[in-house]
Motif scaffolding. Structure first.
Motif, PDB file in Angstrom:
ATOM      1  N   ASP A  82      40.155  12.551   5.292  1.00 54.57           N
ATOM      2  CA  ASP A  82      39.122  12.314   6.496  1.00 54.57           C
ATOM      3  C   ASP A  82      39.894  13.199   7.697  1.00 54.57           C
ATOM      4  OD1 ASP A  82      37.483  11.578   8.146  1.00 54.57           O
ATOM      5  OD2 ASP A  82      37.987   9.492   8.305  1.00 54.57           O
ATOM      6  N   TRP A  83      39.283  14.006   7.883  1.00 57.10           N
ATOM      7  CA  TRP A  83      40.225  15.262   9.103  1.00 57.10           C
ATOM      8  C   TRP A  83      40.203  14.210  10.026  1.00 57.10           C
ATOM      9  CZ3 TRP A  83      38.808  17.406  13.290  1.00 57.10           C
ATOM     10  CH2 TRP A  83      39.652  18.225  13.824  1.00 57.10           C
ATOM     11  N   GLU A  84      38.897  13.796  10.718  1.00 50.70           N
ATOM     12  CA  GLU A  84      38.677  13.168  11.918  1.00 50.70           C
ATOM     13  C   GLU A  84      39.728  12.019  12.006  1.00 50.70           C
ATOM     14  OE1 GLU A  84      34.784  12.128  13.286  1.00 50.70           O
ATOM     15  OE2 GLU A  84      34.062  14.076  12.545  1.00 50.70           O
ATOM     16  N   ASN A  85      40.167  11.348  11.134  1.00 51.43           N
ATOM     17  CA  ASN A  85      41.215  10.236  11.258  1.00 51.43           C
ATOM     18  C   ASN A  85      42.637  10.727  10.781  1.00 51.43           C
ATOM     19  OD1 ASN A  85      40.104   7.521  12.034  1.00 51.43           O
ATOM     20  ND2 ASN A  85      38.693   8.015  10.304  1.00 51.43           N
ATOM     21  N   GLY A  86      42.637  11.871  10.592  1.00 46.19           N
ATOM     22  CA  GLY A  86      44.216  12.440  10.450  1.00 46.19           C
ATOM     23  C   GLY A  86      44.524  12.061   9.048  1.00 46.19           C
TER      24      GLY A  86
END
Length: 429
Positions: A151-155
């Motif tokens: 989940d790129w947005e949550n790292g």
């Protein structure tokens, strides 16, 4: 008699409890890859548990494919996702396979793996409810562990899986409780910072990349004269060489990192890895006997182009959108340069000090020979695809690279103090 029966029952339950604790049954595992347009869902179900829950035979694993309608119907009835307005998502089955695996404490077992692409009805992949009761509806003690793999947005980008919850049987409702997932805290900033961290991690663990650069930097305190290396006492010249080599390497790997990540250029990974190993060998030979005198920055630039292609494989595996890819390129490159700069700062001062003494010739040749043997070992490994004992030692060295910094520091102190005691601290020319 009645008391004896009760005691025997308690004894049986006690022994059974111990047995089950010592031999835990494997769980199902649900892995999520979250993207802006859809979610990739991988469901892993242990067959030894599944056989108690399905009305068809699972012993013949060759029949457990996406063409098995009984299997696909069963899965579709027990796996689903809805959005925040309870609108059901479209669940596209990508493939089904069976493989042998292991979970902690359960030993080896076969598991069925079903992979889905889940498309939201409301175009929102940040908030949803996951429904899952495969096996659980019959085996109430069964559990499904849910993790986010990407989940790129949550790292979350390491593919190791960050557990977000467990789906299990609820005695009150007498059914599996759905898992509500809320990922709205994610942001572009978190994604950017995670890419910076990934860049620092990648270069710190990339022994071959660091070895190439550091071996090439061994030439910085040297001057080419009459077909051989001589030591230079000109600190300004040495620092300028270090700067040129480092910037050239940065330009080289940054250029191909961008081009390969944007899929403008593409080369086989195996070929790239072999050339990287050979680049270390060429550099090691150059350190011992000048091959490209006074052209170290050109070597750094040319081979930097190859190293950048290797860096790009990390980003290509994330399957990012164009906008996120640009942000990731910036963050990833910043991480690489930051770690590269830190390592240079930790190592180069001691090399520059030692280079003022005769022992530097022995040190740089010794390090070059070690790098050359390492390069040959990597080349052989990457051709054959089989790890050798030298590679294992190199991996161990990477995990304890701080010891190399400590070695250089102690060697510098010994050489410096020894020269002071003898009163013969001479600069070599």
């Amino acid at each position: 008699m009645k008391n004896n029966t009760v005691l025997l029952s308690f004894f049986f339950l006690f022994v059974t409890g111990i047995f089950l604790k010592a031999h835990p049954m494997p769980n199902s595992v649900l892995l999520l890859d979250v993207y802006p347009e859809n979610i990739k869902l991988q469901v892993q179900i242990p067959l030894k548990e599944m056989e108690f829950a399905v009305p068809f035979d699972v012993s013949d694993t060759s029949q457990l494919t996406s063409g098995n309608k009984a299997l696909t119907n069963y899965l579709s009835q027990h796996i689903g996702i809805t959005g925040k307005r309870q609108l059901p998502w479209a669940m596209h089955l990508d493939r089904i396979l069976v493989k042998n695996t292991t979970q902690n404490g359960t030993g080896e077992f076969f598991e069925l793996i079903a992979e889905y692409t889940a498309v939201p009805a409301d175009h929102n992949t940040r908030q949803f409810t996951l429904y899952y009761d495969a096996v659980i509806h019959q085996v109430n003690s069964h559990r499904a562990l849910v993790s986010i793999r990407q989940d790129w947005e949550n790292g979350i980008i390491d593919n190791q899986g960050t557990e977000i919850g467990t789906v299990g049987y609820n005695l009150d409702t007498q059914k599996a409780t759905p898992l509500n997932v809320d990922l709205r805290k994610g942001s572009n900033w978190r994604g950017f910072i995670s890419m910076v961290k990934l860049g620092t991690q990648h270069i710190s663990e990339g022994t071959d990349h660091l070895m190439f650069l550091l071996v090439l930097l061994l030439c910085a305190p040297l001057t080419y004269f009459n077909g051989k290396w001589i030591l230079s006492s000109d600190l300004k010249s040495s620092l300028l060489k270090i700067l040129k080599i480092t910037i050239s390497f940065t330009i080289g790997h940054s250029l191909t990192l961008i081009l390969a990540s944007l899929e403008i250029i593409n080369f086989p990974v195996k070929t790239i890895e072999i050339i990287i190993a050979l680049s270390i060998l060429v550099t090691a030979v150059h350190v011992i006997k000048p091959v490209f005198p006074n052209r170290e920055n050109i070597i750094a630039l040319v081979f930097g182009l190859i190293h950048g292609l290797a860096f790009s494989t990390v980003l290509s595996e994330l399957h990012l959108s164009a906008y996120r890819l640009l942000i990731s390129l910036l963050g990833f490159n910043i991480g690489i340069e930051a770690m590269q700069f830190l390592i240079i700062i930790l190592l180069i001062p001691w090399l520059l000090i030692i280079s003022r003494y005769k022992i530097y010739g022995v040190l740089k040749n010794g390090l070059a020979v070690l790098a050359g043997f390492s390069a040959l070992a990597w080349t052989k490994e990457r051709f054959s695809g089989q790890e050798n004992f030298i590679s294992r030692y190199l991996n161990a060295f990477t995990e304890n690279s701080i010891l190399f910094v400590l070695f250089l520091f102690l060697l510098t102190m010994v050489v410096f103090l020894g020269s002071q005691i003898k009163g013969r601290g001479k600069s070599l020319r």
